[in-house]
Design a protein around this motif. Structure first.
Motif, PDB file in Angstrom:
ATOM      1  N   SER A 159       0.840  -1.206   0.000  1.00 43.38           N
ATOM      2  CA  SER A 159       0.000   0.000   0.000  1.00 43.38           C
ATOM      3  C   SER A 159       0.869   1.248   0.000  1.00 43.38           C
ATOM      4  O   SER A 159       1.941   1.279   0.606  1.00 43.38           O
ATOM      5  N   GLY A 164      -2.735   7.943  -6.317  1.00 40.54           N
ATOM      6  CA  GLY A 164      -3.936   7.168  -6.632  1.00 40.54           C
ATOM      7  C   GLY A 164      -4.132   6.995  -8.124  1.00 40.54           C
ATOM      8  O   GLY A 164      -3.470   7.642  -8.939  1.00 40.54           O
ATOM      9  N   ILE A 165      -5.055   6.088  -8.469  1.00 37.84           N
ATOM     10  CA  ILE A 165      -5.311   5.757  -9.868  1.00 37.84           C
ATOM     11  C   ILE A 165      -6.812   5.881 -10.140  1.00 37.84           C
ATOM     12  O   ILE A 165      -7.624   5.364  -9.368  1.00 37.84           O
ATOM     13  N   GLU A 167     -10.540   5.181 -11.277  1.00 40.01           N
ATOM     14  CA  GLU A 167     -11.244   3.887 -11.292  1.00 40.01           C
ATOM     15  C   GLU A 167     -11.280   3.267 -12.680  1.00 40.01           C
ATOM     16  O   GLU A 167     -11.133   2.055 -12.841  1.00 40.01           O
ATOM     17  N   VAL A 170      -7.912   1.526 -13.388  1.00 39.89           N
ATOM     18  CA  VAL A 170      -7.479   0.411 -12.541  1.00 39.89           C
ATOM     19  C   VAL A 170      -7.662  -0.918 -13.270  1.00 39.89           C
ATOM     20  O   VAL A 170      -6.791  -1.793 -13.233  1.00 39.89           O
ATOM     21  N   THR A 180      -0.112   4.463 -16.174  1.00 45.48           N
ATOM     22  CA  THR A 180      -0.616   5.743 -15.682  1.00 45.48           C
ATOM     23  C   THR A 180       0.507   6.774 -15.567  1.00 45.48           C
ATOM     24  O   THR A 180       0.247   7.929 -15.272  1.00 45.48           O
ATOM     25  N   ILE A 205      -6.857  -4.707  -6.829  1.00 44.08           N
ATOM     26  CA  ILE A 205      -6.311  -3.356  -6.643  1.00 44.08           C
ATOM     27  C   ILE A 205      -7.409  -2.442  -6.138  1.00 44.08           C
ATOM     28  O   ILE A 205      -8.508  -2.397  -6.696  1.00 44.08           O
ATOM     29  N   HIS A 206      -7.102  -1.711  -5.084  1.00 42.54           N
ATOM     30  CA  HIS A 206      -8.019  -0.679  -4.581  1.00 42.54           C
ATOM     31  C   HIS A 206      -7.265   0.645  -4.579  1.00 42.54           C
ATOM     32  O   HIS A 206      -6.151   0.736  -4.054  1.00 42.54           O
ATOM     33  N   SER A 207      -7.858   1.657  -5.176  1.00 44.28           N
ATOM     34  CA  SER A 207      -7.176   2.944  -5.257  1.00 44.28           C
ATOM     35  C   SER A 207      -8.161   4.096  -5.110  1.00 44.28           C
ATOM     36  O   SER A 207      -9.305   4.019  -5.584  1.00 44.28           O
ATOM     37  N   THR A 208      -7.707   5.143  -4.449  1.00 41.93           N
ATOM     38  CA  THR A 208      -8.500   6.369  -4.290  1.00 41.93           C
ATOM     39  C   THR A 208      -7.620   7.557  -4.679  1.00 41.93           C
ATOM     40  O   THR A 208      -6.495   7.692  -4.182  1.00 41.93           O
ATOM     41  N   THR A 213      -2.949   3.762  -3.132  1.00 34.44           N
ATOM     42  CA  THR A 213      -3.288   2.518  -3.814  1.00 34.44           C
ATOM     43  C   THR A 213      -2.809   1.325  -3.008  1.00 34.44           C
ATOM     44  O   THR A 213      -1.756   1.369  -2.387  1.00 34.44           O
ATOM     45  N   THR A 214      -3.603   0.249  -3.041  1.00 34.82           N
ATOM     46  CA  THR A 214      -3.226  -1.011  -2.406  1.00 34.82           C
ATOM     47  C   THR A 214      -3.321  -2.145  -3.414  1.00 34.82           C
ATOM     48  O   THR A 214      -4.353  -2.321  -4.056  1.00 34.82           O
TER      49      THR A 214
END
Length: 222
Positions: A159, A164-165, A167, A170, A180, A205-208, A213-214
């Motif tokens: 993480s 961030g990326i 949505e 992703v 990116t 992948i989870h990103s905000t 990002t994780t």
């Protein structure tokens, strides 16, 4: 869920086959051009010739990387037990000079649990993930690396508190030449995805935007 994973893997296989074909078709004429350029340099000297050769080397290196990540079966590496906790700690020493403005948090549990796989492929994959996490942090920030065992799977999370990326981008990560980053090729993450899937694992992948990002990797214990 299983159907989606199968579809994703089928897409990666198709992309890999297409990428391999294109890479071979482009690599052959570039190699020929490089040979003629070297002959030309023997008879004439000009700084532009050196620049041309340097750019050709970069192009050929990129194509070679593409061939490696799109055809992971080409690796003749043996399957061995891998202590991922130890390997992650060792990899971080390679980034010591780049972590001066980044806080690093390690949470490595269940180190006795090992996976079976191709060690060098995993080293390259986690090197790419850590490198991406560092590059995502523009000034100061934090990187957290987790390792734990749960429900017959090894979980690894990388993480960052970077940019961030979006949505919509992703879902494209892992596709060759999609990146990116302005100067990225996307081949690093392609290698990550192919390595994880080749070893029967999953990656999410989870990103905000603005928060980070994780990358969450799950690998089977054998």
């Amino acid at each position: 869920m299983a159907e989606k994973l199968l579809t994703d893997r089928e897409k990666l296989v198709s992309i890999g086959q297409i990428a391999t074909g294109i890479a071979h078709e482009v690599k052959n004429p570039l190699t020929a051009v490089k040979g003629f350029l070297q002959l030309l340099k023997e008879s004439k000297s000009h700084p532009y010739l050196d620049m041309m050769e340097s750019e050709l080397e970069k192009a050929l290196a990129t194509l070679q990387n593409l061939l490696q990540v799109s055809k992971p079966d080409l690796h003749e590496e043996s399957l061995v037990p891998i202590d991922l906790c130890q390997e992650l700690e060792s990899l971080l020493f390679l980034f010591q000079e780049r972590l001066y403005n980044v806080k690093l948090e390690m949470d490595l549990r269940n180190s006795e649990r090992k996976i079976i796989g191709k060690r060098n492929l995993f080293l390259k994959a986690f090197f790419n993930l850590i490198k991406n996490a560092i590059e995502a942090i523009q000034e100061t920030g934090k990187i957290k690396i987790e390792h734990y065992y749960q429900n017959e799977w090894i979980h690894i999370k990388v993480s960052d508190t970077g940019v961030g990326i979006p949505e919509d981008k992703v879902k494209m990560l892992g596709t060759p030449f999609f990146s990116t980053k302005s100067e990225g090729t996307g081949l690093g993450l392609t290698q990550v995805f192919t390595t994880i899937h080749k070893h029967g694992g999953n990656i999410s992948i989870h990103s905000t935007i603005g928060k980070g990002t994780t990358f969450h990797i799950q690998l089977p214990v054998r």
